[in-house]
Motif scaffolding. Structure first.
Motif, PDB file in Angstrom:
ATOM      1  N   ILE A  30       0.810  -1.216   0.000  1.00  0.00           N
ATOM      2  CA  ILE A  30       0.000   0.000   0.000  1.00  0.00           C
ATOM      3  C   ILE A  30       0.847   1.271   0.000  1.00  0.00           C
ATOM      4  O   ILE A  30       0.557   2.238  -0.725  1.00  0.00           O
ATOM      5  N   GLU A  31       1.902   1.309   0.807  1.00  0.00           N
ATOM      6  CA  GLU A  31       2.655   2.555   1.004  1.00  0.00           C
ATOM      7  C   GLU A  31       3.239   3.128  -0.292  1.00  0.00           C
ATOM      8  O   GLU A  31       3.172   4.346  -0.504  1.00  0.00           O
ATOM      9  N   PRO A  32       3.833   2.321  -1.178  1.00  0.00           N
ATOM     10  CA  PRO A  32       4.317   2.922  -2.433  1.00  0.00           C
ATOM     11  C   PRO A  32       3.194   3.572  -3.239  1.00  0.00           C
ATOM     12  O   PRO A  32       3.408   4.626  -3.867  1.00  0.00           O
ATOM     13  N   LEU A  33       2.013   2.990  -3.214  1.00  0.00           N
ATOM     14  CA  LEU A  33       0.887   3.561  -3.960  1.00  0.00           C
ATOM     15  C   LEU A  33       0.447   4.884  -3.330  1.00  0.00           C
ATOM     16  O   LEU A  33       0.149   5.860  -4.035  1.00  0.00           O
ATOM     17  N   ARG A  34       0.414   4.925  -1.998  1.00  0.00           N
ATOM     18  CA  ARG A  34       0.045   6.161  -1.305  1.00  0.00           C
ATOM     19  C   ARG A  34       1.040   7.273  -1.615  1.00  0.00           C
ATOM     20  O   ARG A  34       0.657   8.425  -1.893  1.00  0.00           O
ATOM     21  N   ARG A  38       0.719  10.997  -3.504  1.00  0.00           N
ATOM     22  CA  ARG A  38       1.134  12.264  -2.893  1.00  0.00           C
ATOM     23  C   ARG A  38       2.117  13.017  -3.782  1.00  0.00           C
ATOM     24  O   ARG A  38       1.983  14.229  -4.002  1.00  0.00           O
ATOM     25  N   ILE A  39       3.114  12.319  -4.319  1.00  0.00           N
ATOM     26  CA  ILE A  39       4.128  12.980  -5.137  1.00  0.00           C
ATOM     27  C   ILE A  39       3.523  13.527  -6.423  1.00  0.00           C
ATOM     28  O   ILE A  39       3.839  14.648  -6.857  1.00  0.00           O
ATOM     29  N   ASP A 185      10.651   7.598 -13.556  1.00  0.00           N
ATOM     30  CA  ASP A 185      10.980   8.739 -12.697  1.00  0.00           C
ATOM     31  C   ASP A 185      10.124   8.744 -11.437  1.00  0.00           C
ATOM     32  O   ASP A 185      10.645   8.918 -10.333  1.00  0.00           O
ATOM     33  N   LEU A 186       8.833   8.524 -11.590  1.00  0.00           N
ATOM     34  CA  LEU A 186       7.967   8.504 -10.417  1.00  0.00           C
ATOM     35  C   LEU A 186       8.317   7.324  -9.517  1.00  0.00           C
ATOM     36  O   LEU A 186       8.368   7.468  -8.284  1.00  0.00           O
ATOM     37  N   ALA A 187       8.574   6.167 -10.120  1.00  0.00           N
ATOM     38  CA  ALA A 187       8.931   4.991  -9.313  1.00  0.00           C
ATOM     39  C   ALA A 187      10.202   5.256  -8.505  1.00  0.00           C
ATOM     40  O   ALA A 187      10.295   4.864  -7.324  1.00  0.00           O
ATOM     41  N   GLU A 188      11.196   5.925  -9.111  1.00  0.00           N
ATOM     42  CA  GLU A 188      12.435   6.229  -8.400  1.00  0.00           C
ATOM     43  C   GLU A 188      12.201   7.219  -7.263  1.00  0.00           C
ATOM     44  O   GLU A 188      12.787   7.097  -6.184  1.00  0.00           O
ATOM     45  N   ARG A 189      11.336   8.200  -7.494  1.00  0.00           N
ATOM     46  CA  ARG A 189      11.038   9.173  -6.443  1.00  0.00           C
ATOM     47  C   ARG A 189      10.310   8.503  -5.267  1.00  0.00           C
ATOM     48  O   ARG A 189      10.580   8.817  -4.100  1.00  0.00           O
ATOM     49  N   VAL A 190       9.423   7.569  -5.573  1.00  0.00           N
ATOM     50  CA  VAL A 190       8.748   6.820  -4.511  1.00  0.00           C
ATOM     51  C   VAL A 190       9.755   5.964  -3.752  1.00  0.00           C
ATOM     52  O   VAL A 190       9.734   5.894  -2.517  1.00  0.00           O
ATOM     53  N   ARG A 191      10.644   5.309  -4.492  1.00  0.00           N
ATOM     54  CA  ARG A 191      11.668   4.479  -3.846  1.00  0.00           C
ATOM     55  C   ARG A 191      12.530   5.303  -2.898  1.00  0.00           C
ATOM     56  O   ARG A 191      12.856   4.861  -1.795  1.00  0.00           O
ATOM     57  N   ASP A 192      12.904   6.510  -3.326  1.00  0.00           N
ATOM     58  CA  ASP A 192      13.707   7.373  -2.461  1.00  0.00           C
ATOM     59  C   ASP A 192      12.947   7.724  -1.184  1.00  0.00           C
ATOM     60  O   ASP A 192      13.536   7.773  -0.087  1.00  0.00           O
ATOM     61  N   GLN A 193      11.662   8.000  -1.292  1.00  0.00           N
ATOM     62  CA  GLN A 193      10.859   8.306  -0.112  1.00  0.00           C
ATOM     63  C   GLN A 193      10.812   7.129   0.854  1.00  0.00           C
ATOM     64  O   GLN A 193      10.754   7.309   2.073  1.00  0.00           O
TER      65      GLN A 193
END
Length: 317
Positions: A30-34, A38-39, A185-193
């Protein structure tokens, strides 16, 4: 989780929580989707938490999670994940099987998290498909459902369904979903978070294959890894280890729950997936590098394992 979504954002995903489900796997999905929502500052994903009767479900850690609805009232969604953990068979009954079959017949893509594939296999929805589940349950699952190709990978995603090994593997699977839907790009930004590492490939094994507990098994696996291009026969492998064929077979059955032939093929196909992902070599060259005599024999083995021929699997990535 569906490879090719048929509805615009927000993409709806159902999560069916069975009693004693793995909470860490559920929240990891769930958290990566949330965070993606947000991003991006828009609702790319939404999810429904479903229980058998609409009441809270107790997880394996003893905590209860509130459900949004009961199975009978669950809204239609393109994808549905069955979340389980310890003793998954205790939650399986005719009503659950009938409901899962109805969802599948309606075009919903079904998947399992941790041991959720037990329910799908019991419903007859996984025959001749490749899935994964937590390594601890793989030997018993393979024995119970011999028509299902159960592998020890982090996660599996095909047009027919999806599965992950539970725990942090659910993060990798959700990051893969975000990348496929909305870009790297979005996947990488989520991974960083998430302060997550570079991410594991689907074919990554759940445990380090270089470190099995038995020294003899370590030697056997090292010989396999050293002879991927020109595979040894099982009799040759046994002779190299100064074992009989039967002792070698028992060694793999006791520690890995599979035959030496199956373990050898798994390693060759793992290597093939890495080459397809990371190089531009032709399918024929990769087939030969992984010990297959022809492209057709490689394609048959690869399709059984990954749900698609090598060239199509590569294009998707």
């Amino acid at each position: 989780m569906r490879l090719h979504p048929t509805v615009p954002a927000p993409e709806r995903i159902g999560f069916l929580l069975l009693p004693r489900f793995a909470m860490v796997a559920f929240f990891s999905a769930i958290e990566p989707l949330r965070i993606a929502n947000r991003i991006s500052e828009e609702r790319l994903f939404r999810w429904d938490v479903i229980s058998r009767d609409g009441r809270p479900v107790e997880a394996s850690n003893g905590m209860a999670l509130t459900a949004d609805c009961a199975m009978e009232a669950a809204p239609a969604a393109p994808s549905l994940a069955v979340c389980a953990s310890f003793d998954p068979e205790a939650a399986i009954d005719p009503a659950l099987i009938a409901w899962l079959r109805e969802r599948a017949a309606a075009g919903c893509v079904l998947g399992g998290m941790d041991t959720g594939c037990y329910a799908l296999a019991e419903a007859g929805l996984l025959d001749d498909r490749t899935v994964t589940l937590h390594w601890e349950c793989l030997p018993a699952f393979r024995e119970r459902f011999p028509r299902v190709d159960a592998v020890e990978s982090i996660y599996e995603v095909t047009p027919e369904g999806f599965s992950c090994a539970g725990g942090s593997a659910a993060i990798d699977m959700s990051l893969d979903l975000i990348r496929r839907r909305h870009g790297r790009d979005l996947a990488e930004r989520v991974r960083d978070q998430l302060v997550h590492d570079q991410g594991r490939r689907p074919a990554s094994r759940q445990r380090d294959p270089a470190g099995p507990p038995d020294p003899l098994l370590q030697r056997a696996i090292a010989l396999m890894e050293a002879n991927l291009e020109s595979p040894l026969g099982i009799a040759e492998l046994a002779a190299e280890l100064d074992l009989t064929w039967r002792r070698l077979d028992r060694l793999f059955a006791r520690h890995l729950g599979i035959s030496p032939q199956r373990a050898y093929l798994d390693r060759r196909l793992d290597h093939a997936q890495r080459l397809l992902s990371e190089t531009r070599h032709s399918v024929m060259d990769i087939a030969l590098a992984c010990g297959f005599a022809s492209a057709s024999s490689f394609t048959r083995a690869f399709r059984r394992r990954c749900g698609a021929p090598p060239s199509e699997w590569r294009r998707r990535r």
